[in-house]
Scaffold this motif. Structure first.
Motif, short mmCIF file in Angstrom:
data_model
loop_
_atom_site.label_atom_id
_atom_site.label_comp_id
_atom_site.label_asym_id
_atom_site.label_seq_id
_atom_site.Cartn_x
_atom_site.Cartn_y
_atom_site.Cartn_z
N ASP A 1 0.83 -1.20 0.00
CA ASP A 1 0.00 0.00 0.00
C ASP A 1 0.87 1.25 0.00
O ASP A 1 0.58 2.22 -0.70
N ALA A 2 1.94 1.22 0.80
CA ALA A 2 2.82 2.40 0.90
C ALA A 2 3.44 2.70 -0.46
O ALA A 2 3.52 3.86 -0.87
N ALA A 3 3.85 1.66 -1.18
CA ALA A 3 4.46 1.89 -2.49
C ALA A 3 3.42 2.47 -3.44
O ALA A 3 3.71 3.43 -4.18
N ALA A 4 2.20 1.94 -3.41
CA ALA A 4 1.14 2.46 -4.28
C ALA A 4 0.85 3.91 -3.92
O ALA A 4 0.68 4.77 -4.78
N ASP A 5 0.86 4.19 -2.62
CA ASP A 5 0.60 5.54 -2.14
C ASP A 5 1.65 6.52 -2.66
O ASP A 5 1.37 7.68 -2.91
N LEU A 6 2.88 6.04 -2.81
CA LEU A 6 3.98 6.91 -3.25
C LEU A 6 4.06 7.00 -4.77
O LEU A 6 5.00 7.56 -5.30
N GLY A 7 3.11 6.41 -5.46
CA GLY A 7 3.05 6.61 -6.91
C GLY A 7 3.39 5.39 -7.73
O GLY A 7 3.54 5.49 -8.94
N ALA A 8 3.54 4.21 -7.12
CA ALA A 8 3.89 3.02 -7.88
C ALA A 8 2.63 2.37 -8.44
O ALA A 8 1.66 2.18 -7.72
N LYS A 9 2.67 2.06 -9.74
CA LYS A 9 1.56 1.32 -10.34
C LYS A 9 1.68 -0.14 -9.89
O LYS A 9 2.70 -0.53 -9.32
N GLN B 1 4.75 -1.96 -10.77
CA GLN B 1 5.92 -1.41 -10.07
C GLN B 1 5.95 -1.87 -8.61
O GLN B 1 7.01 -2.16 -8.07
N VAL B 2 4.77 -1.92 -8.00
CA VAL B 2 4.71 -2.43 -6.62
C VAL B 2 5.27 -3.84 -6.59
O VAL B 2 6.07 -4.19 -5.72
N ASN C 1 9.21 -3.68 -7.34
CA ASN C 1 10.01 -2.97 -6.36
C ASN C 1 9.88 -3.53 -4.95
O ASN C 1 10.80 -3.42 -4.15
#
Lengths: 313, 394
Positions: free
Chosen positions: A215-223, A226-227, A230
């Motif tokens: 969720d944090a990665a998605a929140d920071l702009g990762a599709k 990418q989540v 990464n």
């Protein structure tokens, strides 16, 4: 993994002098149990094989020369020879077998990973009740004999087998497909047999993963992809490595599947070993082949593990 | 999304309460939540909530576990899709935008620091996903790490950090994209008490410096009290009361809020008289249960004789003494000290009144004495100024 576990056990055995001797003895016994197991069922047989690999083949029972000659008048008491190893390096047949085994094992491992990862991920994302059912289904095939399951594939893949008859009946093909006794059948057999060993360690890693990280990665702009690349994939590496080892190592030495499903040219090292032992009855050469195989697998695995350990620290 | 060149500029903070924007009818809300709802099967987690939040506010949503506050926050972040309603931020409807496209960032309760990345990589992650030039990412990461005092730890992995340091990494990582709104899920819950107090002030300072609108979700009323410009008390998927911490503490609208936001002594009472003072103020007289002690209090709505109400008094508003106090507008009752706890600066007494009710008093220890001023089983008088009585009819 096993090695690390045992290293951990060694640290525990460091003497603690305030512990009574009886307790210490007991502790030592319990901790040394796996070592005994390894010594009796792995090290001792290997030592025997290792010894035979330095002998000469003779027509006798057992079919190899003695290692030591203590008879009076012998000019050399040690009768070891490196001939078998020399022979392996000279005859390309062995190298071709080794290479082919490694290739088939590697490709099968990658196929298992590609198929097993989404399955493990899917199971880990299910609700808990469903998870257990799906895990059960993954393990279920183990309840029938392995040999039986491989034979079943012969029935499926053969010229008059289930798949060919079906395809011909619906008119998709005129002539039966050549499926059995090909490399493809070997890959199919190995992937089918070993995929649970890939799914289970992957599942255990993915199931424990903190979804907040994704969720944090998605929140920071990762599709979504990418989540995955990464976060999810790097954090599931321990599972990927464990699963790959569990598939790759036994697959290299696999004998039954290529013997039953593979063609005459699918010379995997297990088959070569079998031929040397039982057809040619050349035990010393077969032992040398087995020893080399062990080192081909064990040394890279050990190097890899130590590098992993360093990275972790 | 955002222009690459905009520097972190201190915006005039709205936390200047002299000009509370929520009181200004002309002020344009920065975040508009319109009839937002979320159903999970039969369960209503968030029930038709509407709320306006203004630029630069530090808005706290306070509630117990399962009240829907986390679901609300996750809907603002884009992790849950609302079943109904709309969210508008800075004039843009973001209801259907995916999480990665929202001008909103979140700090997770678990911090969710990526364990396989260094501190600097964690903080840089959001900018990398925006494909900013490398030099700019490096400069902004450096600036942000300086802001949260983590420069020296840039190359560390999260495993080598303390809880407080992880919290600052999470904060830096969430702030680096200069979000229009920062969501904080229980930001201080995982810290120990000393660190929490310190971090609290750091958070307020940071918010003041950046001017970013913060929305905090917490179950800790103290956290809500000290951090916020305004608080919304939430229960069963709805807001029960919205106001400044002072308003909510001193003028709770019902028993739930009074009890949840701080400690309060509640007495059952019956209205015995009511007079109009002006348009919104009524002076009432009520008899406390059993003892019949008469209480005078101000109230914002009309009550008629015979209405059953609760009179609430906060523990620190009560005086405790062995001599009967005298004075105007005092409500006086009496009882026996059943329990006391000495905290040094103050003492907490639990007094059993003659009606059998336990009343809690928090008293400053003004005097320096060799022995406790009051002991267990002492007969005491309790009194409070009638302006301190809170009339609760719900």
């Amino acid at each position: 993994m096993g090695l690390q576990l045992f290293c951990g056990a060694i640290r525990v055995t460091q003497p603690k002098y305030n512990i009574p001797i009886g307790d210490r003895l007991w502790r030592w016994l319990v901790i040394s149990l796996p070592y005994w197991w390894l010594a009796i069922f792995f090290l001792a047989p290997f030592a025997i094989v290792f010894k035979i690999s330095f002998a000469d083949p003779i027509i006798a029972q057992p079919p190899f020369s003695n290692f030591f000659d203590f008879s009076p008048g012998a000019d050399n008491w040690l009768l070891a020879t490196l001939d078998n190893y020399r022979f392996i390096t000279e005859d390309s047949l062995y190298w071709i077998s080794y290479f082919k085994s490694l290739k088939i094992a590697a490709i099968s491992t990658v196929l298992c990973l590609l198929l097993g990862y989404p399955m493990a991920y899917g199971i880990a994302k299910c609700r808990p009740g469903m998870r257990n059912i799906l895990l059960m289904l993954v393990i279920l095939p183990f309840w029938t004999s392995f040999l039986l399951r491989v034979y079943a594939w012969i029935v499926m893949l053969g010229k008059t087998g289930a798949i060919n008859s079906l395809l011909m009946k619906i008119g998709l093909i005129e002539v039966p497909l050549e499926m059995l006794y090909t490399d493809g059948a070997v890959y199919l057999g190995i992937v089918y047999t070993y995929i649970p060993f890939m799914i289970l360690p992957l599942y255990s890693v993915l199931e424990k993963m903190d979804t907040d990280l994704q969720d944090a990665a998605a929140d920071l702009g990762a599709k979504r992809w990418q989540v995955f690349l990464n976060i999810t994939l790097p954090l599931s590496m321990p599972g990927v490595i464990a699963g790959s080892m569990l598939v790759f190592i036994p697959a290299v030495g696999e004998f039954v599947i290529p013997a039953l499903l593979g063609g005459i040219d699918s010379l995997m090292i297990g088959r070569t070993l079998y031929d040397e032992f039982f057809i040619n009855r050349d035990w010393p050469l077969a032992s040398a082949v087995a020893t080399v195989l062990l080192f081909i697998i064990v040394i890279p695995v050990m190097l890899f593990q130590s590098s992993q350990k360093e990275e972790a620290e | 999304m955002r222009a690459a060149s905009d520097k972190i500029m201190p915006v005039k903070p709205a936390t200047d309460f002299a000009e509370a924007p929520w009181l200004d009818p002309k002020a344009v809300p920065f975040i508009q939540i319109k009839s937002l709802g979320k159903q999970f099967g039969d369960f209503t987690a968030v029930d038709n909530i509407s709320l306006d939040i203004y630029q630069g506010e530090l808005f706290t949503i306070l509630g117990g576990s399962g009240c829907g506050k986390s679901t609300l926050l996750r809907m603002l972040a884009g992790f849950e899709t609302p079943s109904a309603g709309q969210v508008i931020i800075d004039g843009v409807d973001i209801t259907d935008l995916p999480a990665y496209d929202r001008p909103v960032n979140m700090m997770f309760q678990s911090y969710a620091v990526f364990p396989h990345m260094t501190v600097a990589q964690n903080v840089a992650y959001g900018l990398k996903k925006d494909r900013l030039p490398k030099a700019e990412i490096a400069a902004r990461v450096k600036e942000m790490l300086a802001l949260v005092q983590l420069e020296e730890l840039a190359a560390r992995k999260p495993k080598q950090l303390s809880g407080g340091q992880c919290q600052r990494v999470a904060l830096a990582r969430a702030l680096i994209k200069r979000p229009k709104v920062l969501l904080l899920d229980e930001p201080l819950a995982a810290l120990d008490k000393k660190l929490r107090e310190q971090t609290q002030f750091e958070l307020i300072n940071l918010q003041y410096k950046l001017g970013t609108t913060f929305i905090v979700v917490t179950h800790d009323q103290e956290e809500a009290m000290t951090l916020s410009s305004r608080v919304a008390v939430m229960d069963a998927g709805r807001f029960v009361q919205i106001g400044t911490p002072l308003q909510v503490y001193e003028f709770p609208i019902n028993r739930f809020v009074a009890d949840f936001f701080g400690t309060i002594n509640l007495f059952d009472a019956k209205v015995t008289g009511s007079t109009v003072i002006d348009k919104n103020t009524y002076a009432i007289e009520a008899a406390l249960d059993k003892t019949g002690t008469l209480v005078e209090a101000d109230c914002t709505h009309k009550l008629k004789e015979g209405d059953l109400i609760s009179i609430g008094v906060r523990p620190e508003k009560l005086s405790i003494s062995q001599k009967k106090p005298r004075g105007k507008n005092l409500t006086i009752t009496s009882g026996v000290v059943e329990d006391l706890a000495y905290y040094g600066n103050r003492s907490i007494y639990r007094v059993r009144s003659h009606s059998g009710r336990i009343i809690q008093i928090s008293a400053q220890n003004f005097q320096r004495t060799k022995e406790l001023v009051l002991e267990w089983d002492d007969q005491v008088y309790l009194s409070w100024d009638s302006s301190c009585s809170v009339v609760l009819s719900e």
